[in-house]
Scaffold this motif. Structure first.
Motif, PDB file in Angstrom:
ATOM      1  N   PHE A  56       0.807  -1.226   0.000  1.00 51.63           N
ATOM      2  CA  PHE A  56       0.000   0.000   0.000  1.00 51.63           C
ATOM      3  C   PHE A  56       0.838   1.272   0.000  1.00 51.63           C
ATOM      4  CE2 PHE A  56      -2.848  -3.045   2.393  1.00 51.63           C
ATOM      5  CZ  PHE A  56      -3.641  -3.314   1.298  1.00 51.63           C
ATOM      6  N   ARG A  57       2.171   1.132   0.128  1.00 58.07           N
ATOM      7  CA  ARG A  57       3.104   2.263   0.139  1.00 58.07           C
ATOM      8  C   ARG A  57       2.733   3.319   1.181  1.00 58.07           C
ATOM      9  NH1 ARG A  57       7.064   0.071  -2.628  1.00 58.07           N
ATOM     10  NH2 ARG A  57       6.576  -0.401  -4.763  1.00 58.07           N
ATOM     11  N   ASN A  58       2.231   2.855   2.314  1.00 55.34           N
ATOM     12  CA  ASN A  58       1.825   3.752   3.395  1.00 55.34           C
ATOM     13  C   ASN A  58       2.145   3.049   4.723  1.00 55.34           C
ATOM     14  OD1 ASN A  58       0.744   5.822   4.841  1.00 55.34           O
ATOM     15  ND2 ASN A  58      -1.384   5.255   4.466  1.00 55.34           N
ATOM     16  N   PRO A  59       3.399   3.097   5.160  1.00 60.84           N
ATOM     17  CA  PRO A  59       3.799   2.308   6.331  1.00 60.84           C
ATOM     18  C   PRO A  59       3.071   2.729   7.605  1.00 60.84           C
ATOM     19  CG  PRO A  59       5.536   3.834   5.712  1.00 60.84           C
ATOM     20  CD  PRO A  59       4.485   3.921   4.645  1.00 60.84           C
ATOM     21  N   LEU A  60       2.875   1.758   8.463  1.00 60.26           N
ATOM     22  CA  LEU A  60       2.275   2.014   9.765  1.00 60.26           C
ATOM     23  C   LEU A  60       3.344   2.624  10.671  1.00 60.26           C
ATOM     24  CD1 LEU A  60       0.476  -1.426  10.148  1.00 60.26           C
ATOM     25  CD2 LEU A  60      -0.539   0.716   9.368  1.00 60.26           C
ATOM     26  N   ILE A  61       3.026   3.753  11.265  1.00 59.58           N
ATOM     27  CA  ILE A  61       4.050   4.441  12.056  1.00 59.58           C
ATOM     28  C   ILE A  61       4.172   3.877  13.474  1.00 59.58           C
ATOM     29  CG2 ILE A  61       3.883   6.577  10.737  1.00 59.58           C
ATOM     30  CD1 ILE A  61       2.110   7.673  13.004  1.00 59.58           C
ATOM     31  N   TRP A  62       3.244   3.089  13.892  1.00 62.12           N
ATOM     32  CA  TRP A  62       3.205   2.608  15.274  1.00 62.12           C
ATOM     33  C   TRP A  62       3.658   1.165  15.444  1.00 62.12           C
ATOM     34  CZ3 TRP A  62       0.072  -1.563  15.152  1.00 62.12           C
ATOM     35  CH2 TRP A  62      -0.885  -1.617  14.140  1.00 62.12           C
ATOM     36  N   SER A  63       3.819   0.422  14.365  1.00 62.16           N
ATOM     37  CA  SER A  63       4.016  -1.025  14.464  1.00 62.16           C
ATOM     38  C   SER A  63       5.329  -1.417  15.147  1.00 62.16           C
ATOM     39  CB  SER A  63       3.931  -1.666  13.086  1.00 62.16           C
ATOM     40  OG  SER A  63       4.946  -1.161  12.250  1.00 62.16           O
ATOM     41  N   GLU A  64       6.425  -0.768  14.789  1.00 67.40           N
ATOM     42  CA  GLU A  64       7.718  -1.142  15.365  1.00 67.40           C
ATOM     43  C   GLU A  64       7.734  -0.891  16.871  1.00 67.40           C
ATOM     44  OE1 GLU A  64      12.372   0.215  15.410  1.00 67.40           O
ATOM     45  OE2 GLU A  64      11.054   1.057  13.877  1.00 67.40           O
ATOM     46  N   GLN A  65       7.226   0.235  17.273  1.00 65.95           N
ATOM     47  CA  GLN A  65       7.229   0.575  18.696  1.00 65.95           C
ATOM     48  C   GLN A  65       6.304  -0.353  19.495  1.00 65.95           C
ATOM     49  OE1 GLN A  65       6.284   4.675  19.339  1.00 65.95           O
ATOM     50  NE2 GLN A  65       7.510   4.772  21.203  1.00 65.95           N
ATOM     51  N   LEU A  66       5.145  -0.657  18.938  1.00 66.51           N
ATOM     52  CA  LEU A  66       4.230  -1.570  19.632  1.00 66.51           C
ATOM     53  C   LEU A  66       4.847  -2.959  19.763  1.00 66.51           C
ATOM     54  CD1 LEU A  66       1.520  -2.142  20.956  1.00 66.51           C
ATOM     55  CD2 LEU A  66       0.584  -2.616  18.679  1.00 66.51           C
ATOM     56  N   CYS A  67       5.515  -3.422  18.714  1.00 70.04           N
ATOM     57  CA  CYS A  67       6.187  -4.726  18.784  1.00 70.04           C
ATOM     58  C   CYS A  67       7.280  -4.722  19.843  1.00 70.04           C
ATOM     59  CB  CYS A  67       6.761  -5.107  17.423  1.00 70.04           C
ATOM     60  SG  CYS A  67       5.508  -5.642  16.251  1.00 70.04           S
ATOM     61  N   ARG A  68       7.988  -3.628  19.973  1.00 70.90           N
ATOM     62  CA  ARG A  68       9.025  -3.517  21.008  1.00 70.90           C
ATOM     63  C   ARG A  68       8.406  -3.614  22.401  1.00 70.90           C
ATOM     64  NH1 ARG A  68      11.286   1.618  20.116  1.00 70.90           N
ATOM     65  NH2 ARG A  68      12.056   0.736  18.193  1.00 70.90           N
ATOM     66  N   TYR A  69       7.274  -2.952  22.595  1.00 69.30           N
ATOM     67  CA  TYR A  69       6.606  -2.992  23.901  1.00 69.30           C
ATOM     68  C   TYR A  69       6.055  -4.383  24.200  1.00 69.30           C
ATOM     69  CZ  TYR A  69       6.823   2.108  23.563  1.00 69.30           C
ATOM     70  OH  TYR A  69       7.236   3.405  23.432  1.00 69.30           O
ATOM     71  N   ILE A  70       5.512  -5.016  23.182  1.00 71.34           N
ATOM     72  CA  ILE A  70       5.019  -6.392  23.365  1.00 71.34           C
ATOM     73  C   ILE A  70       6.187  -7.318  23.667  1.00 71.34           C
ATOM     74  CG2 ILE A  70       3.936  -8.352  22.193  1.00 71.34           C
ATOM     75  CD1 ILE A  70       2.175  -6.350  20.684  1.00 71.34           C
ATOM     76  N   PHE A  71       7.322  -7.099  23.022  1.00 74.06           N
ATOM     77  CA  PHE A  71       8.504  -7.918  23.265  1.00 74.06           C
ATOM     78  C   PHE A  71       8.954  -7.820  24.724  1.00 74.06           C
ATOM     79  CE2 PHE A  71      13.152  -8.653  23.127  1.00 74.06           C
ATOM     80  CZ  PHE A  71      13.129  -9.966  22.687  1.00 74.06           C
ATOM     81  N   ILE A  72       8.866  -6.632  25.300  1.00 73.33           N
ATOM     82  CA  ILE A  72       9.200  -6.459  26.719  1.00 73.33           C
ATOM     83  C   ILE A  72       8.311  -7.357  27.565  1.00 73.33           C
ATOM     84  CG2 ILE A  72       9.072  -4.827  28.654  1.00 73.33           C
ATOM     85  CD1 ILE A  72       9.943  -2.643  26.582  1.00 73.33           C
ATOM     86  N   TRP A  73       7.016  -7.368  27.277  1.00 73.09           N
ATOM     87  CA  TRP A  73       6.090  -8.204  28.039  1.00 73.09           C
ATOM     88  C   TRP A  73       6.357  -9.689  27.805  1.00 73.09           C
ATOM     89  CZ3 TRP A  73       2.785  -7.749  31.944  1.00 73.09           C
ATOM     90  CH2 TRP A  73       2.482  -6.467  32.375  1.00 73.09           C
ATOM     91  N   TYR A 133       3.800   5.112  30.107  1.00 73.52           N
ATOM     92  CA  TYR A 133       4.956   4.303  30.485  1.00 73.52           C
ATOM     93  C   TYR A 133       4.595   3.276  31.553  1.00 73.52           C
ATOM     94  CZ  TYR A 133       8.625   6.712  27.919  1.00 73.52           C
ATOM     95  OH  TYR A 133       9.437   7.200  26.924  1.00 73.52           O
ATOM     96  N   GLY A 134       3.558   3.534  32.305  1.00 73.00           N
ATOM     97  CA  GLY A 134       3.126   2.600  33.337  1.00 73.00           C
ATOM     98  C   GLY A 134       2.817   1.217  32.801  1.00 73.00           C
ATOM     99  N   TYR A 135       2.305   1.149  31.564  1.00 72.70           N
ATOM    100  CA  TYR A 135       2.027  -0.160  30.955  1.00 72.70           C
ATOM    101  C   TYR A 135       3.314  -0.934  30.676  1.00 72.70           C
ATOM    102  CZ  TYR A 135      -2.697   1.594  30.303  1.00 72.70           C
ATOM    103  OH  TYR A 135      -3.948   2.103  30.514  1.00 72.70           O
ATOM    104  N   LEU A 136       4.400  -0.220  30.399  1.00 71.99           N
ATOM    105  CA  LEU A 136       5.688  -0.879  30.181  1.00 71.99           C
ATOM    106  C   LEU A 136       6.342  -1.242  31.510  1.00 71.99           C
ATOM    107  CD1 LEU A 136       7.100   1.397  27.361  1.00 71.99           C
ATOM    108  CD2 LEU A 136       5.980  -0.802  27.139  1.00 71.99           C
ATOM    109  N   TYR A 137       6.358  -0.283  32.425  1.00 72.43           N
ATOM    110  CA  TYR A 137       7.005  -0.505  33.717  1.00 72.43           C
ATOM    111  C   TYR A 137       6.319  -1.604  34.519  1.00 72.43           C
ATOM    112  CZ  TYR A 137       9.345   3.981  32.836  1.00 72.43           C
ATOM    113  OH  TYR A 137      10.075   5.002  32.308  1.00 72.43           O
TER     114      TYR A 137
END
Length: 161
Positions: A33-50, A121-125
């Motif tokens: 679609f040539r329209n990247p999702l701007i939130w995907s990498e950061q959300l994956c990083r947060y999920i990876f922490i969990w 940040y509370g959701y990450l911490y």
């Protein structure tokens, strides 16, 4: 306790599945679609922490962590059990300390928003609080199991189990 650990493991597996789906969607949106999702990498990083924080208690419960036990394995079984109890006690205090101070951090700084994918940040911490608390439970369970098995007779060398 095994069912409880299996539930935690299933939550971790579901989070891994969610990460795979999010990454797939990011690839689809970026290259098709040539329209990247701007939130995907950061959300994956947060999920990876969990995922990591939920995986630690599961690994400790299953004995999947590494240990330098060359010397300890040569000691008598009762001495091994005493060392195991002492190490579990030490680790329990450390994990309780870690969970407490993670709670303090979450209360003090958890209200701030992250950059980009805006969540508190509370959701990450709080992943640290959950991990520390689960580790305390697992370690206490392991200590109790070791204490209960303390007076069990040692199997004879060469005996079939």
């Amino acid at each position: 306790m095994k069912k409880f650990i299996d539930i935690i493991d299933s939550i971790g597996a579901a989070l891994i599945g969610a990460t795979v789906i999010i990454i797939f969607l990011q690839i689809l949106w970026r290259y098709v679609f040539r329209n990247p999702l701007i939130w995907s990498e950061q959300l994956c990083r947060y999920i990876f922490i969990w995922i990591c924080m939920l995986g630690v208690p599961v690994a400790v419960f299953r004995g999947s962590t590494f240990a330098f036990d060359l010397i300890v394995n040569r000691l008598p079984k009762k001495v091994q059990k005493v060392i195991s109890i002492l190490l579990d006690l030490l680790n329990t205090f450390f994990c309780g300390f870690w969970a407490y101070w993670s709670y303090v951090l979450t209360v003090k700084a958890g209200w701030k928003n992250t950059q980009g994918f805006v969540i508190k940040y509370g959701y990450l911490y709080s992943a640290q609080i959950v991990c520390g608390a689960l580790l305390v439970i697992v370690l206490i369970y392991h200590m109790i199991s070791t204490i209960k098995s303390f007076n069990e007779p040692e199997p004879e060398k060469g005996a079939q189990a």
